[in-house]
Design an enzyme around this catalytic site. Structure first.
Site, PDB file in Angstrom:
ATOM      1  N   ARG A 158      43.885  31.236  43.968  1.00  0.00           N
ATOM      2  CA  ARG A 158      44.079  32.606  44.417  1.00  0.00           C
ATOM      3  C   ARG A 158      44.853  32.540  45.730  1.00  0.00           C
ATOM      4  NH1 ARG A 158      38.506  32.268  42.936  1.00  0.00           N
ATOM      5  NH2 ARG A 158      37.965  33.620  41.159  1.00  0.00           N
ATOM      6  N   LYS A 182      35.668  32.957  46.113  1.00  0.00           N
ATOM      7  CA  LYS A 182      34.886  34.174  46.310  1.00  0.00           C
ATOM      8  C   LYS A 182      33.452  33.839  46.691  1.00  0.00           C
ATOM      9  CE  LYS A 182      37.440  37.375  43.350  1.00  0.00           C
ATOM     10  NZ  LYS A 182      37.326  38.350  42.239  1.00  0.00           N
ATOM     11  N   HIS A 252      49.499  36.057  42.313  1.00  0.00           N
ATOM     12  CA  HIS A 252      48.479  35.968  41.271  1.00  0.00           C
ATOM     13  C   HIS A 252      49.089  35.637  39.913  1.00  0.00           C
ATOM     14  CE1 HIS A 252      44.181  36.343  41.215  1.00  0.00           C
ATOM     15  NE2 HIS A 252      44.203  37.013  40.091  1.00  0.00           N
ATOM     16  N   ARG A 255      49.001  31.992  39.383  1.00  0.00           N
ATOM     17  CA  ARG A 255      47.669  31.566  38.934  1.00  0.00           C
ATOM     18  C   ARG A 255      47.511  31.830  37.441  1.00  0.00           C
ATOM     19  NH1 ARG A 255      42.021  30.980  40.388  1.00  0.00           N
ATOM     20  NH2 ARG A 255      40.703  32.590  39.464  1.00  0.00           N
ATOM     21  N   HIS A 278      36.011  30.635  37.826  1.00  0.00           N
ATOM     22  CA  HIS A 278      35.390  31.792  37.175  1.00  0.00           C
ATOM     23  C   HIS A 278      33.908  31.525  36.942  1.00  0.00           C
ATOM     24  CE1 HIS A 278      39.432  33.273  35.276  1.00  0.00           C
ATOM     25  NE2 HIS A 278      39.279  33.681  36.519  1.00  0.00           N
ATOM     26  N   TYR A 287      42.769  34.275  28.515  1.00  0.00           N
ATOM     27  CA  TYR A 287      43.973  33.474  28.306  1.00  0.00           C
ATOM     28  C   TYR A 287      44.103  32.979  26.869  1.00  0.00           C
ATOM     29  CZ  TYR A 287      44.191  33.787  33.318  1.00  0.00           C
ATOM     30  OH  TYR A 287      44.239  34.284  34.596  1.00  0.00           O
TER      31      TYR A 287
END
Length: 329
Positions: A158, A182, A252, A255, A278, A287
């Site tokens: 990110r 995150k 992004h 990514r 994730h 994806y």
């Protein structure tokens, strides 16, 4: 003399919101954009409650909050916006619970609607090669930029993770990087050979820009300070123009390109999940939907009984492309 409770000034509801705002601004581990969005959502919720003559948190129950979300829907907000407001409200209620502000509403009673979703726009391999494989130049900032974008694409970072990298986070001998994502969660990600080569070119230049020897940031601006997210976004668009891509790019998207290209080559969804950071595998599964047209072509050419009529195939691909799927972060 005993100090008055913060909830005794103005209205108890106003004071409760002020406590939460101070906490979110100073202590909560949210991305800056999410933090700003939640603060705006809280302001809207507070205004709505004020219009409903609510002056204390203990007047807020599940029914009242469901009414607020219904009001948001009637105002024309889409599911994605309402889902975010639900999340912001859950954060608020949990904080109030933590500091013992009485409020009958339960965070678990708020259910987020399924957001309107769409496929992420992942640049093709050829586009990435055109962006990154330009002849080397002596421009210091351009060398830095290519190092940054090679790292994002190499390791699926990110942009917020990129600018937070410190020099010691890159282990060039092992080919790995320690990334803080995150909610302050760290993970180790592999760094490709080309990205490591770019880091090796950048580090001597970084030393010449360094003003404060205690500055740990890997990527610096001309003033020797840590680079900002906005600067990275602007530099990527500048590089895209210089390389005549014919399109604007957001960090992004690099990514997304990483995830798409690695998954297409390996098929290892779990590994891609780990590298992207994730929490849920369902977020990574986006994806698997990205290249349906290519899969349909492979199927048609390879399967002995797969001669799909062009009109039928076109309909299938069109329906797949119209599916709305969440943009992962």
């Amino acid at each position: 003399m005993e100090e008055p409770s913060p909830l005794s000034s103005q209205t108890a509801l106003h004071a409760a919101f002020e406590c939460a705002r101070a906490w979110l601004t100073e202590s909560a581990t949210l991305a800056p954009k999410t933090q700003a969005a939640y603060l705006g959502d809280w302001q809207q919720l507070q205004s709505h409650l004020h219009d409903q003559d609510v002056i204390k948190p203990d007047q807020i129950d599940d029914r009242r909050l469901r009414g607020y979300l219904a009001h948001c829907r009637e105002s024309g907000l889409d599911n994605r916006s309402i889902a975010r407001k639900s999340s912001a409200t859950r954060w608020l209620l949990r904080y109030w619970q933590k500091i013992h502000i009485a409020c009958p509403a339960s965070p678990d009673a708020l259910k987020s609607p399924k957001a309107a979703k769409k496929l992420p726009d992942a640049p093709a391999i050829e586009t990435m090669n055109q962006l990154l494989d330009q002849p080397m130049v002596e421009d210091e900032l351009l060398i830095r930029d290519r190092c940054m974008f090679e790292l994002i694409y190499s390791s699926g970072l990110r942009v917020a993770e990129l600018v937070r990298l410190d020099v010691h986070d890159i282990d060039r001998s092992e080919g790995i990087a320690r990334v803080t994502g995150k909610r302050e969660k760290t993970r180790l990600v592999p760094v490709g050979g080309k990205a490591l080569d770019r880091v090796a070119l950048w580090l001597p230049i970084r030393k010449t820009l360094l003003k404060d020897t205690t500055e740990p940031a890997l990527f610096l601006n001309r003033r020797g300070q840590r680079l900002t997210i906005r600067s990275v976004q602007m530099r990527l668009n500048r590089l895209a123009q210089q390389t005549h891509l014919g399109q604007t790019l957001h960090p992004h998207q690099l990514r997304h390109a990483f995830a798409t290209h690695v998954l297409e080559s390996s098929g290892d969804l779990r590994a891609v999940q780990e590298m992207l950071g994730h929490e849920s595998l369902s977020t990574t599964q986006i994806y698997t939907h990205l290249d349906f047209q290519r899969l349909a072509q492979v199927y048609e050419s390879a399967h002995p009984r797969a001669h799909i009529k062009k009109q039928v195939k076109s309909t299938i691909v069109s329906e797949q492309n119209e599916r709305k799927i969440e943009i992962p972060d």
